[in-house]
Design an enzyme around this catalytic site. Structure first.
Site, short mmCIF file in Angstrom:
data_model
loop_
_atom_site.label_atom_id
_atom_site.label_comp_id
_atom_site.label_asym_id
_atom_site.label_seq_id
_atom_site.Cartn_x
_atom_site.Cartn_y
_atom_site.Cartn_z
CE LYS A 58 51.18 27.71 73.13
NZ LYS A 58 49.98 27.70 72.58
NE ARG A 100 45.80 26.91 81.15
CZ ARG A 100 46.87 27.52 81.59
NH1 ARG A 100 47.43 28.46 80.78
NH2 ARG A 100 47.51 27.08 82.72
CG PHE A 125 49.43 21.11 80.67
CD1 PHE A 125 49.62 22.19 81.53
CD2 PHE A 125 48.55 21.24 79.63
CE1 PHE A 125 48.91 23.29 81.31
CE2 PHE A 125 47.62 22.37 79.58
CZ PHE A 125 47.87 23.17 80.60
CE LYS A 140 52.84 32.39 74.05
NZ LYS A 140 51.26 32.68 74.01
P1 ATP Z 1 48.17 30.88 73.03
O1 ATP Z 1 47.45 31.82 72.25
O2 ATP Z 1 49.76 30.96 72.37
O3 ATP Z 1 47.70 29.61 73.35
P2 ATP Z 1 47.82 31.80 75.63
O4 ATP Z 1 47.97 33.47 75.84
O5 ATP Z 1 46.55 31.46 75.60
O6 ATP Z 1 48.63 31.79 74.28
P3 ATP Z 1 50.02 30.91 76.99
O7 ATP Z 1 49.96 30.89 78.40
O8 ATP Z 1 50.73 32.03 76.51
O9 ATP Z 1 48.59 31.02 76.53
O10 ATP Z 1 50.18 29.90 76.19
C1 ATP Z 1 50.21 28.49 76.78
C2 ATP Z 1 48.86 27.90 76.44
O11 ATP Z 1 49.00 26.78 75.63
C3 ATP Z 1 48.09 27.42 77.42
O12 ATP Z 1 47.12 28.41 77.93
C4 ATP Z 1 47.41 26.47 77.10
O13 ATP Z 1 46.11 26.35 76.71
C5 ATP Z 1 48.23 25.40 75.95
N1 ATP Z 1 48.88 24.53 76.14
C6 ATP Z 1 48.93 23.60 75.31
N2 ATP Z 1 49.82 22.58 75.60
C7 ATP Z 1 50.42 22.88 76.82
C8 ATP Z 1 51.33 22.34 77.82
N3 ATP Z 1 52.00 21.12 77.74
N4 ATP Z 1 51.69 23.23 78.93
C9 ATP Z 1 50.87 24.15 79.09
N5 ATP Z 1 50.08 25.03 78.27
C10 ATP Z 1 49.78 24.28 77.18
#
Ligand code: ATP
Length: 598
Positions: A260, A265, A350, A433
């Site tokens: 992660k 993103r 990813f 996660k």
């Molecule tokens: P967080 O604040 O934990 O990043 P979030 O609400 O933005 O959470 P989540 O979908 O809960 O998003 O957590 C996945 C996030 O992690 C994705 O939005 C992405 O930006 C990031 N990420 C990093 N590496 C990966 C990966 N290999 N696969 C998916 N998501 C990834």
């Protein structure tokens, strides 16, 4: 269609907060709208002109708006200011001012008064669009002229809503989901069609476009709804669980875990050579990352494709990942060329959602991965996200620690089941996660001993890219590795490193050194460097306190930065393994205390 019909609906919507009533009012409205206008009505009702990803916003400055009102009403600007102070709402203020009868002018007396035509939705939309797009020299005057002319043609009641819209403050409080319900009822035979309409929305992030499709083609059109390259797909999000055991049992004992990354993103849309980048919130961020666009253009081997990746700041010489904050320098309008050189990025791919006419969102993850691996040609700055097939909690724990030690936030575990589709717009259990549960910062610096080094590349060719640092273990009289460190050196210090460390080079690992990493060069433990990091973490590569906190892991430092040399210290005066352990434990206590705060 008259704008006053829209205003009637706005007034009714303002009188309720109940979702069902709002839906009814919207259904009543949509049924009156000519099909080719329904997208504009939807955008206007949301206080917008386009879906957010287009990036053209209303939000005319209050000063300009007040001048427009003054001009339309034929009053001094002071009158508008006072009324705005009294009402606190520019819409109401304008309505009051424009309701006052104007002094009868000679022109009116002679029958030459401006007799406005009733305002149509098209006229309002077009004028607001021209206001939003006016830019460059003279833009302010253009905006004032356009708005005051529109106000002259509007009734005071219409003016109220025009002004709220043009200042970006319409705020009728209608959720996207309420609009979707109303569309299902109005055009697709009832609420049962909601999931299909919602899917269309998740695939396009464009309520107006979905509304128009529904209005013109009905349920059939919605069923056939297709991904459009250029319209962002609403992102799939992960759930969270605290332990590897829970993650694995939720995913049926098996998953693919991926790093992660701590970056931004990006959903990248590529059509030929044209590349568009969207953020997690679906803003168009293409202009922040010309280098990322170039990478995608060169290394994604498909004509038309939508892929997802994490864009991470990196140290160009060592390849190490840098913290998310460094990407903030890329969020600028000007000087992007310089920012690009100073804060370069890497892409970690990813997911893939669409390729050459094939919608992959309903395909299971293993199948999407196959496409991803085919389409991405890996290169220095563009890679598939680091991943591992996981079948036990121990494997997951180990991979998690590697991820954190490499500068990541943790891992995302992905379901491999046949139903592991890309759940656009949803936070679900197909992705889980596992994150570091703490963010405590290291308060103190530590003193560590370089026992090896890695050669630099790029700008650092000829010197070292990173030093391998160790803590002292008095019990065994050895030096145990903690971290690699390539940050915090000034250019002079960097240039000086080979000369400084040359006297200590030996052809093999020193007998008093305990290391799992294999650096390019080994040193006799001699010098001491003061280091500051973000926090103490666990890593399978670190040998300091190996196995004490957790089997197979030692203590490491996240994002270590060189502060200075400590010539006043000998290697045995460096921070000891026990001191590091103490720091780690007090960091945990601090986190627990913070977590218990109400
Ligand atoms: P967080 O604040 O934990 O990043 P979030 O609400 O933005 O959470 P989540 O979908 O809960 O998003 O957590 C996945 C996030 O992690 C994705 O939005 C992405 O930006 C990031 N990420 C990093 N590496 C990966 C990966 N290999 N696969 C998916 N998501 C990834």
């Amino acid at each position: 269609m008259l704008y006053s019909v829209l205003v009637d609906a706005y007034e009714s919507l303002e009188r309720t907060t109940k979702r069902l009533e709002m839906t009814d009012i919207l259904v009543g409205l949509f049924r009156k709208v000519p099909t080719d206008l329904v997208d504009k009505v939807v955008y206007l009702t949301q206080g917008k002109l386009y879906p957010d990803f287009v990036g053209i916003e209303l939000g005319m400055a209050e000063k300009l708006v007040m001048r427009s009102i003054a001009e339309a009403a034929g009053v001094q600007i002071k009158v508008v200011e006072d009324e705005l102070k009294r009402m606190g709402d520019i819409g109401k203020a304008a309505e009051n001012i424009l309701s006052k009868p104007k002094a009868v002018s000679l022109l009116a007396f002679m029958g030459g008064e401006h007799k406005p035509e009733p305002l149509t939705v098209n006229k309002v939309y077009d004028t607001l669009e021209r206001i939003a797009r006016a830019s460059g020299e003279g833009a302010q005057e253009t905006k004032i002229t356009l708005l005051s002319a529109l106000l002259k043609d509007s009734t005071p009641r219409e003016a109220r809503y025009i002004l709220r819209t043009v200042t970006g403050k319409l705020r009728l409080g209608i959720a996207d989901m309420t609009i979707l319900d109303a569309l299902a009822i109005s055009f697709c035979g009832g609420k049962e069609a909601r999931p299909l309409i919602e899917r269309a929305y998740n695939l396009s992030s464009d309520l107006g476009f979905v509304a128009k499709t529904a209005a013109m083609e009905g349920l059939e059109g919605i069923k056939k709804f297709k991904i459009t390259v250029g319209k962002p797909i609403r992102p799939m999000l992960a759930e969270r669980l605290p332990t590897p055991e829970e993650v694995l049992s939720k995913l049926g004992g098996k998953c693919i875990a991926e790093y992660k990354y701590d970056g931004e993103r990006i959903q990248a849309h590529k059509q030929g050579d044209r590349v568009l980048l969207f953020s997690r919130r679906l803003e168009n961020i293409t202009h922040h990352y010309p280098d990322a666009c170039e990478l995608l253009r060169n290394y994604i081997k498909a004509e038309e494709v939508i892929v997802e990746c994490e864009c991470v700041a990196i140290d160009p010489d060592t390849g190490e990942l840098r913290p998310f904050q460094e990407l903030m320098h890329r969020r600028r309008k000007y000087g992007i060329e310089d920012a690009m050189k100073m804060f370069p990025v890497s892409l970690f791919m990813f997911d893939i959602l669409y390729v050459d006419g094939i919608d992959l969102t309903l395909k299971p993850y293993p199948e999407r991965r196959e496409h991803l691996l085919k389409v991405v040609q890996e290169a220095d700055r563009i890679r598939i996200a680091e991943f591992r097939l996981i079948e036990s909690p121990e494997e997951l724990e180990k991979f998690f620690e590697e991820a954190v030690a490499d500068g990541c936030e943790g891992v995302v575990c992905k379901s491999l089941s046949p139903n592991s589709i890309y759940q656009a717009g949803a936070r679900g259990w197909l992705w889980i996660k596992l994150k570091r549960s703490y963010q405590a910062k290291m308060r103190d610096t530590v003193d560590l001993v370089p026992i090896g080094a890695f050669y630099g590349r790029g700008k650092r060719a000829g010197t070292y890219g990173a030093l391998l640092l160790a803590a002292y273990d008095p019990d065994t009289d050895t030096f145990k590795t903690v971290s690699k460190c390539g940050s915090g050196f000034s250019d002079e210090e960097l240039a000086r490193l080979p000369e400084l460390l040359k006297p200590y080079i030996i052809p093999h690992q020193h007998p008093r050194v305990d290391s799992r990493a294999k650096p390019d060069v080994w040193f006799v433990p001699a010098l001491v460097a003061e280091i500051l990091g973000d926090e103490i973490t666990l890593s399978p590569m670190a040998t300091a306190a190996m196995g004490v906190v957790r089997e197979g892991a030692g203590l490491s430092i996240r994002f270590p930065r060189f502060i200075r040399w400590r010539p006043d210290k000998g290697p045995e005066d460096a921070t000891t393994v026990n001191e590091l352990l103490e720091m780690y434990r007090s960091q945990l206590k601090k986190i627990e205390a913070e977590e218990q705060k109400p």
